[in-house]
Design a protein around this motif. Structure first.
Motif, PDB file in Angstrom:
ATOM      1  N   GLN A   1      62.904 -29.500 -42.655  1.00 28.09           N
ATOM      2  CA  GLN A   1      62.153 -30.750 -42.516  1.00 28.09           C
ATOM      3  C   GLN A   1      62.338 -31.363 -41.125  1.00 28.09           C
ATOM      4  N   TYR A   2      63.432 -31.060 -40.466  1.00 29.17           N
ATOM      5  CA  TYR A   2      63.635 -31.491 -39.076  1.00 29.17           C
ATOM      6  C   TYR A   2      62.456 -31.055 -38.220  1.00 29.17           C
ATOM      7  N   TRP A   3      61.922 -29.849 -38.519  1.00 35.95           N
ATOM      8  CA  TRP A   3      60.798 -29.321 -37.741  1.00 35.95           C
ATOM      9  C   TRP A   3      59.456 -29.816 -38.263  1.00 35.95           C
ATOM     10  N   THR A   4      59.254 -29.751 -39.575  1.00 30.71           N
ATOM     11  CA  THR A   4      57.939 -30.121 -40.112  1.00 30.71           C
ATOM     12  C   THR A   4      57.632 -31.593 -39.905  1.00 30.71           C
ATOM     13  N   SER A   5      58.649 -32.448 -39.933  1.00 27.04           N
ATOM     14  CA  SER A   5      58.407 -33.884 -39.754  1.00 27.04           C
ATOM     15  C   SER A   5      58.076 -34.236 -38.308  1.00 27.04           C
ATOM     16  N   ARG A   6      58.238 -33.287 -37.393  1.00 29.84           N
ATOM     17  CA  ARG A   6      57.898 -33.499 -35.981  1.00 29.84           C
ATOM     18  C   ARG A   6      56.543 -32.894 -35.617  1.00 29.84           C
ATOM     19  N   GLY A   7      55.928 -32.209 -36.579  1.00 27.11           N
ATOM     20  CA  GLY A   7      54.614 -31.651 -36.303  1.00 27.11           C
ATOM     21  C   GLY A   7      54.570 -30.148 -36.174  1.00 27.11           C
ATOM     22  N   PHE A   8      55.682 -29.482 -36.480  1.00 24.24           N
ATOM     23  CA  PHE A   8      55.682 -28.020 -36.507  1.00 24.24           C
ATOM     24  C   PHE A   8      55.269 -27.533 -37.900  1.00 24.24           C
ATOM     25  N   ALA A   9      54.503 -26.468 -37.958  1.00 27.70           N
ATOM     26  CA  ALA A   9      54.356 -25.703 -39.191  1.00 27.70           C
ATOM     27  C   ALA A   9      55.479 -24.672 -39.224  1.00 27.70           C
ATOM     28  N   VAL A  10      55.953 -24.347 -40.421  1.00 27.43           N
ATOM     29  CA  VAL A  10      57.039 -23.383 -40.585  1.00 27.43           C
ATOM     30  C   VAL A  10      56.625 -22.372 -41.643  1.00 27.43           C
ATOM     31  N   VAL A  11      56.834 -21.096 -41.374  1.00 25.17           N
ATOM     32  CA  VAL A  11      56.669 -20.073 -42.396  1.00 25.17           C
ATOM     33  C   VAL A  11      57.981 -19.314 -42.517  1.00 25.17           C
ATOM     34  N   ASP A  12      58.562 -19.327 -43.707  1.00 23.76           N
ATOM     35  CA  ASP A  12      59.828 -18.653 -44.007  1.00 23.76           C
ATOM     36  C   ASP A  12      59.474 -17.333 -44.681  1.00 23.76           C
ATOM     37  N   VAL A  13      59.682 -16.228 -43.964  1.00 24.71           N
ATOM     38  CA  VAL A  13      59.099 -14.948 -44.365  1.00 24.71           C
ATOM     39  C   VAL A  13      60.044 -14.166 -45.275  1.00 24.71           C
ATOM     40  N   ASN A  14      59.531 -13.777 -46.433  1.00 24.10           N
ATOM     41  CA  ASN A  14      60.233 -12.832 -47.303  1.00 24.10           C
ATOM     42  C   ASN A  14      59.694 -11.430 -47.011  1.00 24.10           C
ATOM     43  N   TYR A  15      60.099 -10.913 -45.865  1.00 22.44           N
ATOM     44  CA  TYR A  15      59.608  -9.621 -45.403  1.00 22.44           C
ATOM     45  C   TYR A  15      60.064  -8.496 -46.322  1.00 22.44           C
ATOM     46  N   GLY A  16      59.450  -7.347 -46.193  1.00 24.75           N
ATOM     47  CA  GLY A  16      59.867  -6.192 -46.966  1.00 24.75           C
ATOM     48  C   GLY A  16      61.349  -5.939 -46.780  1.00 24.75           C
ATOM     49  N   GLY A  17      62.073  -5.809 -47.882  1.00 29.86           N
ATOM     50  CA  GLY A  17      63.533  -5.729 -47.841  1.00 29.86           C
ATOM     51  C   GLY A  17      64.172  -6.937 -48.492  1.00 29.86           C
TER      52      GLY A  17
ATOM     53  N   VAL B   1      59.537  -2.825 -40.426  1.00 33.22           N
ATOM     54  CA  VAL B   1      58.863  -3.539 -41.512  1.00 33.22           C
ATOM     55  C   VAL B   1      59.044  -5.043 -41.396  1.00 33.22           C
ATOM     56  N   ASP B   2      60.264  -5.486 -41.095  1.00 32.40           N
ATOM     57  CA  ASP B   2      60.506  -6.922 -40.980  1.00 32.40           C
ATOM     58  C   ASP B   2      59.700  -7.518 -39.829  1.00 32.40           C
ATOM     59  N   VAL B   3      59.649  -6.812 -38.718  1.00 30.00           N
ATOM     60  CA  VAL B   3      58.866  -7.280 -37.568  1.00 30.00           C
ATOM     61  C   VAL B   3      57.382  -7.301 -37.918  1.00 30.00           C
ATOM     62  N   ALA B   4      56.906  -6.247 -38.577  1.00 32.65           N
ATOM     63  CA  ALA B   4      55.491  -6.192 -38.953  1.00 32.65           C
ATOM     64  C   ALA B   4      55.113  -7.368 -39.844  1.00 32.65           C
ATOM     65  N   ASP B   5      55.998  -7.722 -40.779  1.00 27.15           N
ATOM     66  CA  ASP B   5      55.676  -8.821 -41.699  1.00 27.15           C
ATOM     67  C   ASP B   5      55.694 -10.174 -41.003  1.00 27.15           C
ATOM     68  N   CYS B   6      56.609 -10.355 -40.065  1.00 26.77           N
ATOM     69  CA  CYS B   6      56.644 -11.624 -39.326  1.00 26.77           C
ATOM     70  C   CYS B   6      55.392 -11.781 -38.459  1.00 26.77           C
ATOM     71  N   ILE B   7      55.000 -10.700 -37.810  1.00 22.43           N
ATOM     72  CA  ILE B   7      53.777 -10.741 -37.002  1.00 22.43           C
ATOM     73  C   ILE B   7      52.557 -10.952 -37.902  1.00 22.43           C
ATOM     74  N   ALA B   8      52.553 -10.284 -39.064  1.00 24.08           N
ATOM     75  CA  ALA B   8      51.426 -10.416 -39.984  1.00 24.08           C
ATOM     76  C   ALA B   8      51.320 -11.830 -40.536  1.00 24.08           C
ATOM     77  N   ALA B   9      52.461 -12.449 -40.855  1.00 24.26           N
ATOM     78  CA  ALA B   9      52.436 -13.821 -41.378  1.00 24.26           C
ATOM     79  C   ALA B   9      51.852 -14.778 -40.354  1.00 24.26           C
ATOM     80  N   ALA B  10      52.311 -14.650 -39.104  1.00 22.53           N
ATOM     81  CA  ALA B  10      51.802 -15.519 -38.047  1.00 22.53           C
ATOM     82  C   ALA B  10      50.317 -15.280 -37.809  1.00 22.53           C
ATOM     83  N   GLY B  11      49.921 -14.001 -37.780  1.00 25.35           N
ATOM     84  CA  GLY B  11      48.521 -13.690 -37.547  1.00 25.35           C
ATOM     85  C   GLY B  11      47.616 -14.192 -38.659  1.00 25.35           C
ATOM     86  N   TRP B  12      48.064 -14.026 -39.901  1.00 23.91           N
ATOM     87  CA  TRP B  12      47.262 -14.466 -41.046  1.00 23.91           C
ATOM     88  C   TRP B  12      47.088 -15.980 -41.048  1.00 23.91           C
TER      89      TRP B  12
END
Length: 656
Positions: free
Chosen positions: A436-452, A471-482
């Protein structure tokens, strides 16, 4: 209410770093002793020490440990189950010397175990008393010099006197790891879980029962491809345990001389990865009903199995549960949280009708309006596996949220991609003021449950086998891209952050020519996989065999996936935060990446926190880490920090 239009990231907020740590505690474990309830509190304002708190039947709340004592064990480095209680007497491992102590009501702690030959040479945890209370069994991890300049680490189960100093007697030795020693009701048998390198406890474990009179073992369950955990004897002599033989950590029963039979079968995880000792994800009521926690689709919850075999989900608000213990005949105590509240200790009653709950140790009263709390939204999005085949990945998305602030019209918020540690862990859908420190300042946050990650079954967990850094890198990039494609975040202002294993993924995602990320924050992350393979503690010393491949046979892959060997691709600003005394990811890992960035004049900020281990526990260091990272983003993304917070700037070298 008037909403101020301000650049994302610059919103004023009451969720400052001081607010994050003020009266903050880390609740995790709970024990029940008669009508009394005990729990552990990690306290950042007390140098991060763990205090044991007792709620007596008369409502009195008391801290039990005197000043200078810290109930924390270093077994497996990650600890857990450092204390237990019976008839008002507390046994605990003290962090400073790792000796086991006994604390009687009104008394002072008395050491039960010998002074180790080396500092913190013997470590204890996961203990249990015999039925008559005269002895106890526990896990002991012994660190001794082998005479050749190395340290020999042995994990054993020992028995010792519960009421006086004694020399521990070894009951079980041989496997690389032994945990969960549990005595049968008649005291004649000992259940335990073991595994050997290169397996981790979520890969392959064995549940066995040892006859203490003869030393004979009976293998109950486990072996290649099966993870077994949490054995619990029942009054009738049967043994309950969790196994993922179906692809999910579900509950089973074994009766001596009989077969293993399923008790609860769900497409959900009752178990959690055994990073720490002493998990408690189910308990049995007096009538035989079983109360259990279960992960499904990124959220936790409570379920109830009645004696007739029916299973029901309970209508309770909890979304993350760390421990369950029975109290009385038809109630349980849980440590749990919701998306809008931090962890608390609750009593849940099962009587007629719907279960009722009350707070025994309520979460902090934060004074935050619901309109100022960002609630996680489970999302699923397309990604690929290590071969490039399409599949689905998962995450929790937190939109920027403030009742009094909004971004400029037509502008999208920056995104922080958060990566949990482990990597076999999970994003937890509970109120975290650090999020919430980040979201309350105007950041969006995505907490990724990547493969694994845990929570989606063994098949999903094993997507990371031989594929860490892919796989973990692919999922983080995919989450941001989506999220960018959905027009929920600004694709030009993507940042990635993580600690430990998440720090490695952060570095790996940045050290590539096609990275979509504009900046990153590495909290005690791995830069050189070869160095990690050569210089880490016993528990994880063969972990990379499953994540990367056997070393040195697959040295080529270790080098290929090590960010330190791809600094020529690392062109984005980075902040690195590290504890000086980290034995899991040593300081030299962070120093290597920072030195490489400095040599190439890439923008970098580097902070070392003296005395911190793996993760920051002291209030002043938690505050400084948060504020330094915010200062870093403000300089990289070009927004102004709220003047009234007086945030100390961090120096970003080579930033022009």
């Amino acid at each position: 209410m008037t909403v101020a239009e301000l650049p994302f990231g610059s919103w004023p907020t009451s969720i400052t770093s001081e607010f994050v740590v003020t009266a903050a505690v880390r609740l995790w474990e709970v024990r029940v002793d008669g009508a009394d309830v005990y729990w552990s509190e990690g306290r950042p304002t007390e140098d991060g020490r763990t205090q044991i708190v007792r709620l007596s039947a008369d409502g009195t709340v008391a801290d039990l440990l005197p000043d200078g004592m810290n109930a924390r064990t270093a077994v497996h480095e990650y600890g857990g189950a450092a204390w237990w209680v019976r008839d008002g007497v507390l046994w605990f491992t003290n962090w400073a010397d790792q000796r086991l102590y006994r604390l009687e009501p009104g008394g002072m702690p008395v050491p039960l175990t010998p002074i180790p030959a080396a500092p913190r040479g013997d470590r204890y945890g996961d203990g249990e008393l015999t039925s008559n209370g005269t002895d106890l069994v526990a896990v002991r991890e012994s660190h001794q010099a082998d005479g050749r300049g190395a340290i020999d680490v042995r994990n054993e189960i020992v028995r010792l006197a519960a009421d006086r100093p004694s020399q521990p007697e070894v009951l079980v030795s041989g496997p690389d790891f032994v945990v969960a020693p549990r005595l049968s009701p008649d005291g004649g048998s000992l259940a335990l879980v073991s595994w050997d390198h290169p397996s981790m406890p979520w890969d392959d474990t064995v549940l066995r029962v040892r006859d203490l009179a003869t030393g004979a073992d009976t293998v109950v369950a486990g072996g290649p491809g099966e993870s077994v955990m949490e054995p619990r004897w029942q009054p009738d002599g049967s043994l309950l345990f969790l196994s993922d033989r179906s692809g999910w950590w579900n509950l089973y029963r074994w009766t001596p001389g009989g077969a293993v039979v399923p008790v609860i079968e769900l497409d959900a995880e009752i178990g959690v990865p055994a990073w720490q000792l002493g998990s408690a994800r189910y308990t049995v009521l007096e009538d035989g009903s079983i109360v259990f926690a279960r992960w499904r689709d990124g959220y936790d919850g409570l379920g109830l199995r009645t004696p007739d075999g029916s299973v029901a989900e309970l209508d309770l608000p909890f979304s993350a549960i760390t421990a369950i213990e029975r109290v009385g005949t038809d109630a349980v105590v849980v440590v749990a949280a919701t998306p809008a509240t931090e962890l608390g200790v609750y009593r849940v009653e099962f009587g007629n009708g719907a279960p009722q709950f009350e707070a025994l140790r309520a979460p902090r009263v934060l004074g935050l309006a619901s309109a100022d709390i960002s609630v996680p939204e489970p999302i699923s999005f397309p990604s690929v596996d290590s071969t490039g085949a399409p599949r689905t990945a998962h995450a929790l998305f937190y939109p920027p949220t403030s009742s009094g602030n909004g971004g400029p019209v037509g502008e999208l918020p920056p995104l922080l991609v958060m990566i949990h540690g482990g990597p076999t862990a999970s994003a937890r859908p509970m109120l975290s003021l650090e999020t919430q420190y980040w979201t309350s300042r105007g950041f969006a946050v995505v907490d990724v449950n990547y493969g694994g990650s845990t929570g989606y079954g063994r098949e999903y967990r094993e997507l990371l086998r031989d594929a860490w850094g892919v796989v973990d890198v692919a999922d983080c990039i995919a989450a941001a891209g989506w999220l960018g494609e959905q027009h929920r975040v600004d694709p030009e202002r993507l940042a990635i952050r993580g600690g430990s294993a998440g720090g490695y993924t952060t570095l790996a995602a940045l050290a590539r020519a096609d990275t979509p990320f504009a900046a990153g924050a590495d909290h005690y992350g791995v830069a050189d996989l070869e160095a990690l393979a050569a210089d880490t503690h016993k528990f994880e010393s063969r972990y990379l065999d499953g994540l990367i491949g056997a070393y040195p046979a697959r040295r080529d892959i270790y080098r290929e996936r090590s960010p330190i060997h791809h600094v020529d691709q690392l062109r984005k600003p980075l902040i690195v935060l590290q504890g000086s005394d980290d034995s899991v990811v040593p300081l030299n890992q962070s120093e290597m990446i920072v030195d490489a960035l400095r040599a190439r004049r890439i923008p970098v900020a580097f902070l070392v926190f003296e005395g911190e281990q793996h993760g920051f526990r002291r209030a002043e260091n938690i505050r400084r880490a948060l504020d330094a990272e915010l200062s870093f983003y403000s300089q990289v993304f070009g927004f102004t920090l709220p003047a009234d917070e007086a945030i100390k700037p961090v120096t970003v070298e080579n930033l022009t």
